[in-house]
Design a protein around this motif. Sequence first.
Motif, mmCIF file in Angstrom:
data_model
loop_
_atom_site.group_PDB
_atom_site.id
_atom_site.type_symbol
_atom_site.label_atom_id
_atom_site.label_comp_id
_atom_site.label_asym_id
_atom_site.label_seq_id
_atom_site.Cartn_x
_atom_site.Cartn_y
_atom_site.Cartn_z
ATOM 1 N N GLU A 1 0.857 -1.247 -0.153
ATOM 2 C CA GLU A 1 0.154 -0.146 0.028
ATOM 3 C C GLU A 1 0.833 1.371 0.136
ATOM 4 O O GLU A 1 1.105 1.881 0.920
ATOM 5 C CB GLU A 1 -0.910 0.088 1.179
ATOM 6 N N ARG B 1 -10.845 3.752 5.608
ATOM 7 C CA ARG B 1 -11.402 2.317 5.197
ATOM 8 C C ARG B 1 -12.791 2.140 5.067
ATOM 9 O O ARG B 1 -13.844 3.012 5.680
ATOM 10 C CB ARG B 1 -10.906 1.464 5.954
ATOM 11 N N TRP C 1 -7.093 -4.591 5.962
ATOM 12 C CA TRP C 1 -5.880 -4.259 4.954
ATOM 13 C C TRP C 1 -6.249 -4.455 3.384
ATOM 14 O O TRP C 1 -7.530 -5.194 3.497
ATOM 15 C CB TRP C 1 -4.576 -4.765 5.354
#
Length: 419
Positions: free
Chosen positions: A154, A284, A357
């Motif tokens: 990322e 997120r 994630w």
Amino acid sequence: MNSNLIAKAIDQIDRDRLVQLVIDLTNIPSPTGYEGDMARAVHEVLEGSGFDATLQPIGDERYNAVGRLRGAGGGKSIMFNGHLDTSFGPEQAHRGIGYECKGTLIDDEWIYGMGTFNMKSAMATYVVATESIRKAGIRLGGDVVIAGVAGEIEKSPVNDFEGRKYQGYGVGTKYAITHGAVADFCILGEPTNMMLIPRHCGTTWIKITVPGHLIHTAWSDVDKNAINKSRVILDAIHEWIPDYVARNQLGDFHPRVNVSAIEGGWPWRGARTPDGCSIYMDVRTLPDALPVQAYNEVRDLVNEQIKANPQLEGTKVDVFVSAPGTSIADDHELVQTVIEAHRNQLGEAPKMGIETWYSDAAHMNRYGIPTVNYGSAGRIRTGGGGFSTHQGEHVHIGDMVDIIKVYIEILLRQCGVVD
């Protein structure tokens, strides 16, 4: 499926081969942007294991290593996808053996080193599972594809941070699946600690820029200082986060928000106030939410603060990463096959969950290749699951052998066996 055939292949698992392969791959430094040597090594391994293998150049001496073991036809094809890049390179070796770009075997039970956890050990399990089937003399009907991809970690270029070491977030996988790396289903052996993950959160990276007044300290005004003004935005964000988390849930799961960086001023020039201060956020999102929803919500939040605080006029909100999540249904054929194989080999069904994630599984799903995350790494030597910052990356050899057994059964069931 004939259980004797599954047992025959499992009997061919070569533990020594597995351990040495993990160590060999870990010995190759491959931080994001510098995966060339790792890709060449994986390409060589795939060719030696009977795959038709190719190196896909994605630019700047970066490659994907993609291999296809061709079946006789009549079965489903399975891809195993794994990223070649690691979170860090040799510069973090001082933190201990879990951060060294060197595989270290401990007690013939654990392997430490950068990339063992995320996710060079997974690449080794893919290879050994396939080799075991071939050594057992079993020919599959469907193809097996192994895709070792660059640039998954990322990372993203932003502002002056540009170039290959910032080009992550799926650049390799997105190239691979638009240039021939296709299959009916895909398993991504990210470090889930044997948990099955059919749902993947999305992520939206947002930059908020607060304007300021570039001037010498002698004539500065604290109310015009961009860093001081940004405190209003920061306070509003931290009040908003608990509400956002509470409103967004899937069962017991909640996504998270992180204020990841603040940028403003010149530490080497304390006699000047900055002409801007930027706040960076990682929001997120739930699997079926879109990045524009996160962007709109943060922009509305900032606009409310501008209305209440005129000194914030001119503040801008921009998105520089927009990566939507995905999910596949619990009753999907791939999910059910993994559950059944896990139960058969390990005595119980796998735990299932959602991961915060982001992984290449989301890209695979978006391109129409149903994908789950399901890998053996993620058990901490001192107890528990997840990742230990103190101990660094490490994997348990027995866990890898266990998941190879499951992978073998999945391959035989989904690809089919040719008499």
